[in-house]
Design a protein around this motif. Structure first.
Motif, PDB file in Angstrom:
ATOM      1  N   LEU A 106     -35.233  23.174  -2.212  1.00  0.00           N
ATOM      2  CA  LEU A 106     -36.652  22.864  -2.311  1.00  0.00           C
ATOM      3  C   LEU A 106     -36.971  22.025  -1.079  1.00  0.00           C
ATOM      4  CD1 LEU A 106     -37.128  21.960  -6.074  1.00  0.00           C
ATOM      5  CD2 LEU A 106     -37.844  24.033  -4.887  1.00  0.00           C
ATOM      6  N   ILE A 107     -37.849  22.549  -0.235  1.00  0.00           N
ATOM      7  CA  ILE A 107     -38.183  21.891   1.027  1.00  0.00           C
ATOM      8  C   ILE A 107     -39.645  21.465   0.948  1.00  0.00           C
ATOM      9  CG2 ILE A 107     -38.310  22.159   3.532  1.00  0.00           C
ATOM     10  CD1 ILE A 107     -36.234  24.496   3.161  1.00  0.00           C
ATOM     11  N   SER A 108     -39.895  20.173   1.148  1.00  0.00           N
ATOM     12  CA  SER A 108     -41.244  19.632   0.996  1.00  0.00           C
ATOM     13  C   SER A 108     -41.653  18.846   2.222  1.00  0.00           C
ATOM     14  CB  SER A 108     -41.309  18.699  -0.218  1.00  0.00           C
ATOM     15  OG  SER A 108     -40.943  19.366  -1.395  1.00  0.00           O
ATOM     16  N   VAL A 109     -42.947  18.919   2.520  1.00  0.00           N
ATOM     17  CA  VAL A 109     -43.551  18.078   3.558  1.00  0.00           C
ATOM     18  C   VAL A 109     -44.872  17.550   3.008  1.00  0.00           C
ATOM     19  CG1 VAL A 109     -44.647  20.030   4.757  1.00  0.00           C
ATOM     20  CG2 VAL A 109     -44.271  17.881   5.976  1.00  0.00           C
ATOM     21  N   THR A 110     -45.108  16.264   3.193  1.00  0.00           N
ATOM     22  CA  THR A 110     -46.339  15.638   2.746  1.00  0.00           C
ATOM     23  C   THR A 110     -47.267  15.483   3.953  1.00  0.00           C
ATOM     24  OG1 THR A 110     -45.158  14.480   0.996  1.00  0.00           O
ATOM     25  CG2 THR A 110     -47.319  13.601   1.604  1.00  0.00           C
ATOM     26  N   VAL A 111     -48.519  15.915   3.771  1.00  0.00           N
ATOM     27  CA  VAL A 111     -49.509  15.888   4.851  1.00  0.00           C
ATOM     28  C   VAL A 111     -50.817  15.298   4.325  1.00  0.00           C
ATOM     29  CG1 VAL A 111     -48.489  17.886   6.037  1.00  0.00           C
ATOM     30  CG2 VAL A 111     -50.324  18.238   4.368  1.00  0.00           C
ATOM     31  N   ARG A 181     -37.335  11.540   8.837  1.00  0.00           N
ATOM     32  CA  ARG A 181     -38.771  11.859   8.767  1.00  0.00           C
ATOM     33  C   ARG A 181     -39.238  11.505   7.354  1.00  0.00           C
ATOM     34  NH1 ARG A 181     -40.801  15.373  12.839  1.00  0.00           N
ATOM     35  NH2 ARG A 181     -39.156  16.083  14.228  1.00  0.00           N
ATOM     36  N   GLU A 182     -40.140  10.557   7.268  1.00  0.00           N
ATOM     37  CA  GLU A 182     -40.575  10.066   5.960  1.00  0.00           C
ATOM     38  C   GLU A 182     -41.359  11.098   5.162  1.00  0.00           C
ATOM     39  OE1 GLU A 182     -42.536   6.287   6.162  1.00  0.00           O
ATOM     40  OE2 GLU A 182     -40.988   5.468   7.485  1.00  0.00           O
ATOM     41  N   ASN A 183     -42.001  12.055   5.837  1.00  0.00           N
ATOM     42  CA  ASN A 183     -42.849  13.017   5.130  1.00  0.00           C
ATOM     43  C   ASN A 183     -42.109  14.303   4.739  1.00  0.00           C
ATOM     44  OD1 ASN A 183     -42.767  13.668   7.926  1.00  0.00           O
ATOM     45  ND2 ASN A 183     -44.621  14.897   7.742  1.00  0.00           N
ATOM     46  N   TRP A 184     -40.837  14.442   5.105  1.00  0.00           N
ATOM     47  CA  TRP A 184     -40.049  15.640   4.776  1.00  0.00           C
ATOM     48  C   TRP A 184     -38.965  15.297   3.762  1.00  0.00           C
ATOM     49  CZ3 TRP A 184     -40.492  20.713   6.449  1.00  0.00           C
ATOM     50  CH2 TRP A 184     -41.475  20.949   7.420  1.00  0.00           C
ATOM     51  N   GLU A 185     -38.677  16.275   2.877  1.00  0.00           N
ATOM     52  CA  GLU A 185     -37.603  16.102   1.900  1.00  0.00           C
ATOM     53  C   GLU A 185     -36.977  17.457   1.615  1.00  0.00           C
ATOM     54  OE1 GLU A 185     -37.076  14.597  -2.695  1.00  0.00           O
ATOM     55  OE2 GLU A 185     -38.735  13.805  -1.498  1.00  0.00           O
ATOM     56  N   VAL A 186     -35.651  17.476   1.532  1.00  0.00           N
ATOM     57  CA  VAL A 186     -34.922  18.693   1.173  1.00  0.00           C
ATOM     58  C   VAL A 186     -34.012  18.348   0.000  1.00  0.00           C
ATOM     59  CG1 VAL A 186     -33.293  20.459   1.934  1.00  0.00           C
ATOM     60  CG2 VAL A 186     -34.969  19.527   3.559  1.00  0.00           C
ATOM     61  N   ASP A 187     -34.156  19.111  -1.090  1.00  0.00           N
ATOM     62  CA  ASP A 187     -33.308  18.928  -2.267  1.00  0.00           C
ATOM     63  C   ASP A 187     -32.564  20.233  -2.540  1.00  0.00           C
ATOM     64  OD1 ASP A 187     -34.092  16.261  -3.038  1.00  0.00           O
ATOM     65  OD2 ASP A 187     -36.020  17.119  -3.610  1.00  0.00           O
ATOM     66  N   GLN A 188     -31.269  20.126  -2.771  1.00  0.00           N
ATOM     67  CA  GLN A 188     -30.476  21.303  -3.117  1.00  0.00           C
ATOM     68  C   GLN A 188     -30.435  21.472  -4.622  1.00  0.00           C
ATOM     69  OE1 GLN A 188     -26.623  21.498  -1.298  1.00  0.00           O
ATOM     70  NE2 GLN A 188     -27.404  21.076   0.726  1.00  0.00           N
ATOM     71  N   TYR A 189     -30.408  22.732  -5.055  1.00  0.00           N
ATOM     72  CA  TYR A 189     -30.251  23.030  -6.480  1.00  0.00           C
ATOM     73  C   TYR A 189     -29.315  24.226  -6.597  1.00  0.00           C
ATOM     74  CZ  TYR A 189     -33.559  26.855  -5.742  1.00  0.00           C
ATOM     75  OH  TYR A 189     -34.174  27.977  -5.275  1.00  0.00           O
ATOM     76  N   GLU A 190     -28.826  24.441  -7.777  1.00  0.00           N
ATOM     77  CA  GLU A 190     -27.917  25.573  -8.034  1.00  0.00           C
ATOM     78  C   GLU A 190     -28.685  26.694  -8.682  1.00  0.00           C
ATOM     79  OE1 GLU A 190     -24.445  26.027  -7.619  1.00  0.00           O
ATOM     80  OE2 GLU A 190     -24.447  24.246  -6.404  1.00  0.00           O
TER      81      GLU A 190
END
Length: 190
Positions: A106-111, A181-190
């Protein structure tokens, strides 16, 4: 019952990787049948090992079902022909994908609120814009949700495929450093 031929070997080489096969069927009944047949094949491998040309132990293989998707995972140098053949023989899948070092992300960016993915491409720094473009091209449009502060929104993409995220970096045609980068997040899932 001889499904793959030749000899059974438990010898994953130094060139082995984690492999994931995902077969998608028309309906849950066909998917359930495919899962059951894979489990039957693994049982048969335990007792009739010489009938299979694989380099992996059936006790180290994992089979799961999620709706119309059957997932098979194992560590191997790529000895998966009998698994793929079985998944196609049981019922013709809508799709059958084989991944080496599969990742679900799950790849997120806050804008800033009011931006669309297209306008974000115009105002964000070059690397962020290229990352957003890659995500749109490869994962489709993002899910958009309000961020908690009322001034921002979060774009989120779901990625499933070959491994692209390691040590805080997305390898998406270029190395995009997400960590820091404070506005980006990557979470791994199965």
């Amino acid at each position: 019952m001889k499904l793959c031929g030749l000899a059974f070997k438990f010898r994953a080489s130094s060139h082995s990787d984690d492999y994931t096969i995902i077969a998608t069927y028309e309906d849950e009944k066909k998917a359930e049948k495919a899962k059951q047949m894979l489990q039957f094949m693994l049982e048969d491998m335990r007792t009739n090992g010489d009938d299979y040309n694989v380099d992996w132990d059936p006790d180290e293989a994992y089979v799961s079902l999620d709706g119309v998707n059957v997932r098979f995972e194992v560590y191997t140098a790529g000895y998966l022909n009998c698994v793929e053949a079985l998944l196609r023989k049981v019922a013709e899948p809508v799709s059958l994908e084989c991944y080496q070092n599969f990742q679900g992300l799950l790849i997120s960016v806050t804008v800033v609120k009011g931006l669309t993915p297209e306008t974000a491409l115009l105002i964000m720094d070059r690397d962020e814009a290229e990352a957003i473009k890659w995500l749109i091209d490869n994962c489709g449009p993002p899910n958009i949700a309000e961020a908690g502060d009322g001034e921002h929104v979060t774009f989120t993409w779901r990625y499933e495929g070959e491994g692209i995220y390691y040590d805080g970096t997305l390898n998406i045609g270029f190395e995009f450093q997400v960590d820091g980068r404070e506005n980006w997040e990557v979470d791994q899932y199965e």
